[in-house]
Motif scaffolding. Sequence first.
Motif, PDB file in Angstrom:
ATOM      1  N   GLU A  14       0.844  -1.187   0.000  1.00 44.04           N
ATOM      2  CA  GLU A  14       0.000   0.000   0.000  1.00 44.04           C
ATOM      3  C   GLU A  14       0.883   1.242   0.000  1.00 44.04           C
ATOM      4  O   GLU A  14       1.674   1.444   0.920  1.00 44.04           O
ATOM      5  CB  GLU A  14      -0.927  -0.002   1.223  1.00 44.04           C
TER       6      GLU A  14
ATOM      7  N   GLU B 214      -0.801  -0.742  -4.523  1.00 44.81           N
ATOM      8  CA  GLU B 214      -2.074  -0.030  -4.477  1.00 44.81           C
ATOM      9  C   GLU B 214      -1.855   1.348  -3.891  1.00 44.81           C
ATOM     10  O   GLU B 214      -1.160   1.481  -2.885  1.00 44.81           O
ATOM     11  CB  GLU B 214      -3.031  -0.782  -3.552  1.00 44.81           C
TER      12      GLU B 214
ATOM     13  N   LYS C  15      -2.931   4.285  -1.604  1.00 41.69           N
ATOM     14  CA  LYS C  15      -3.843   4.592  -0.489  1.00 41.69           C
ATOM     15  C   LYS C  15      -3.504   5.990   0.019  1.00 41.69           C
ATOM     16  O   LYS C  15      -2.912   6.145   1.083  1.00 41.69           O
ATOM     17  CB  LYS C  15      -3.663   3.582   0.644  1.00 41.69           C
TER      18      LYS C  15
ATOM     19  N   MET D 250      -3.262   5.512   5.338  1.00 45.09           N
ATOM     20  CA  MET D 250      -2.824   4.141   5.071  1.00 45.09           C
ATOM     21  C   MET D 250      -2.275   3.499   6.346  1.00 45.09           C
ATOM     22  O   MET D 250      -2.659   2.378   6.700  1.00 45.09           O
ATOM     23  CB  MET D 250      -1.786   4.204   3.953  1.00 45.09           C
TER      24      MET D 250
ATOM     25  N   GLU E  77      -8.829   9.431   6.349  1.00 49.17           N
ATOM     26  CA  GLU E  77      -9.115   9.203   4.935  1.00 49.17           C
ATOM     27  C   GLU E  77      -9.330  10.527   4.189  1.00 49.17           C
ATOM     28  O   GLU E  77      -9.086  10.601   2.988  1.00 49.17           O
ATOM     29  CB  GLU E  77     -10.372   8.331   4.762  1.00 49.17           C
TER      30      GLU E  77
ATOM     31  N   GLY F 226      -9.146   4.872  -3.105  1.00 44.09           N
ATOM     32  CA  GLY F 226      -8.713   4.153  -1.923  1.00 44.09           C
ATOM     33  C   GLY F 226      -9.791   3.503  -1.091  1.00 44.09           C
ATOM     34  O   GLY F 226      -9.822   3.670   0.121  1.00 44.09           O
ATOM     35  N   GLY F 227     -10.694   2.759  -1.703  1.00 41.62           N
ATOM     36  CA  GLY F 227     -11.533   1.849  -0.936  1.00 41.62           C
ATOM     37  C   GLY F 227     -12.887   2.365  -0.503  1.00 41.62           C
ATOM     38  O   GLY F 227     -13.460   3.256  -1.132  1.00 41.62           O
TER      39      GLY F 227
END
Lengths: 319, 141, 496
Positions: A40, A71, A73, A81, C199, C414-415
């Motif tokens: 990540e 990936e 993040k 992350m 986030e 990112g998710g």
Amino acid sequence: MIQKRKFFKTIAGALAGIAMFGAAPVLAEDWKPSGPLVIEIGFGAGGSTDVIGRIVANTIKEQTGWNVIAENKPGGGGMAMFTAIANKPADNLTVGLGVNMPVMINLVNRPDEVKFNLDSFAYLGTAAGAQVALVARGDAPFDDLEGMIAYTKAQGGLAIASDAKPQVLTMQQVAAQAGTEFQFLSTKSSAEIIKLLLGGQALVGFATGTHLEYLESGELKMIASANRTRHGYAPDTPTLIDEGYDVYVDPWFYFAMSADTDPEAQTAIAAALAKALATDDVKSAVRNALSVEVVNLGPEPTKQMLVDGIENVKILFGK
Amino acid sequence: MKNAIDRLSGLFFVLFALALWLYLIPTQIETVDYGAIRPKTLPQILAVILGLFGALLMIKPADGTDLSQVPWAKTIMIIAVLVAGLWLVVELGFVYSATPLALTLIFLMGERRPLWISIGGFVIPALIWYAVTILLERPLP
Amino acid sequence: MPELSIILAGLSDAFTITNLFFVFLGVLLGQFVGAVPGIGPVMAMAIAIPFTFGLDALVAIGFLMGVNKGGLVGGAIPAILMNTPGTPDAAATALDGYPLAKQGRPLKATKMALYSSVTGDTFSDIVLITVSAPMAILALKMGPVEVLGLIILAFCVISGLIGNSITKGIIAAALGMLAATVGTDPQHATPRFYFGYFEIYDGLPLAAVAIGMLAISEILRRMAENTGVMRKGIEVCDTGNPADQRISWPEYWSCRFTLVRGTIIGTILGALPGIGSTAAAFMSYAGARQASKHPETFGKGNIQGIAASESANSAVMGANLIPLLTLGIPGSVGAALIISAFMIHGIQPGPLMFEKQGQLIYGLFGAMVMANVLNLIVGQVGMRFWIKVVSAPESVIFPSAILLCFVGVSLASGGISGIVIMLIFAVLGLVMNALGFSVVIFIIAFFLGPRLEESLSQTLALLNGNPWALLNYPIALALVVLAAVVLFSTQRKRGR
């Protein structure tokens, strides 16, 4: 359901580990990931961290035959992350790649809000440390820090272009000690700083490698190293510490996993990482992205680097 | 009635601006004491703009807003399905939740033809899974 | 100018079967993936990069350019066919593209978009190939103060799109900017409004906000309005009149001024790092409407609107490579990805690149020209394919589009957190639309807000408290005067 299944797998793995512990020590080479290993990257696509993460993922994949995925993040300079890695159950499959500076600054300044600490992670190694230089336009009327400060005093100010908070704090410490004041041009990337310098909008700025070819061409000149040590390509240029200001920045790109990761997995992944970082492909990519050589400190010294770094950040923020 | 809705939304923005100025900005933004533009400068300017123009909307409503055209019950139902679908994705992962989510939405829209139901409920999720996981080697949520 | 032999060597490197194949593959992938709601050209490139590790440098970069250019064309397709733009720069295309498609002429709308996109793209490539060096010097001279002037000008031009109520337009803009202040502030890098969620510590992801407000809220609205009658996603009306499904030369030619204006706006904004294609598309669109004798036909399926938006947003990408190839400075996320690709292949972009890698760069130019031609060919087939797909019943199209948005946003930002943000902004978009606040204005302000704040803070740092120092920036002053003129004439036109 997937979470649960992973949970049972972890329990089963742990039990198996305990059972085997008495029988024979497990060799690191025997460990294999139970699924795709995910690296990540704590930043968005298209930066130096991104380049390092992708090339390392690809190299580990080639060398070990494991399925390795890189990936992005992004969020908070890697904070999003690392927060996720520290707070999810360990799956032995998730490796974080981030930069130490944002992590340390957040740990120092908002310890209550950060949902992890340095012990939340198992450290695997580093890819490189960045060399941060204070550079000026080639035609600037000064050649060193002393001259720059004198110029600032005469002009009543000097705009310094920077792309990271620690750089600003460093120069504020310098200004306070020298009895003057700088203005700061905040930008999002070192490329933007180079543009401001070449375009004539700023006289002084920070650079992390992109400045090298301009030093050769004479369009830029280096005032000081902002790291703890002098830079390999400019052994005669002093550090801020050499100039009598006891501040520095030392950004490192490092890899870490959840602290609860199986020790075998830690050893195996750290070994695979070290092997990948030693290849020519990774070396040349790192050289291109950061203009520095790969330096893998290895698991223990990586942690020590963060512990020491926190102390320095406390000085920068006056804490 | 039409004007009333504009007046109410104007009132909302006035209250929102106050909440922003008095509560959100002081608690959610750090105080920095140097630099021409502080972190709170722009949010404060925006709070003033929202407050002033919210008040203007209360005094002088725009050319009217008609909310009766919007099928609210159905809209809220679909949003609830999406939120439930998101919860399923978090709990089970995309692979197991895509089909139930898609089927619920398809039924909600009144589709009863078996061919289209199976395409939307099974073929499309399978295609997405194949494209993302196998072709692109990316993990699904 | 490098020697002719290097140029020829580069071009002959480019025109090989292998290259042709990979550029074709890139264009195909880009058009396909770019048309999927939730995945724009940038996302398509990020996905494609790992596949280029094993390829030669030129083949790899050519492939990525193909993906990018294909993605620009593909991005217009959901905007036109479903009114669900996957990226904010395609939102301007939807304004006239969707009404035209809804009138039963989807092929006409997509063709206009394809031709305009390739026109803008090709022109900006020509600028890149011929005059990149002087353009780069110009771009260097545009510092923070000039960029601030340009952003003010952009706001004034775009204010022409504000709609019936100025009050509501300004509130929408302020809300958009406020949403953009979430995350670290540009000057001090301290977090704002992140409520403990790391986030969103770097801000709300643009992809999630844009797709939520533009695409998901539109899908929600249409799903809720569905009365149980099984309609097709799009009706192609068969009048038997071929003019409804194609763009004739006179029609294309009638858009020439719009195309030129869009291309120039796109090329200039593209050469300056950091402003981007969304502003270009909307400036061009607003400009075309302002210049039109029949501004009331805009938003109702005027091909000029499509031409304006697509020529401008596509011209940005070629021009983005000017600062990249001459200075090593990425003009956008897409360009930053190209830099990543260069570095992975051991090439350092920068001022010495023409000297050290001349052959490669001319090879790249060759590949770009190739990609433009292939875009035109693949597009002809591709848009028919997508119109077929969208002709499926709405009851299947919309749920599938929602699934794709879920996956696309989670890949791009990112998710799960991205999906949550997307849904929140979908609801916000729905409510704003119902209450008569412009979602488009919100998105533009969301996009330009941080750039305004950053350049303003840089400008104030440079002026260091001395407003007279502004006199040292004649270009910036001229831009601000131009902005005032534009604002005045826009408002006068509105008054009439």
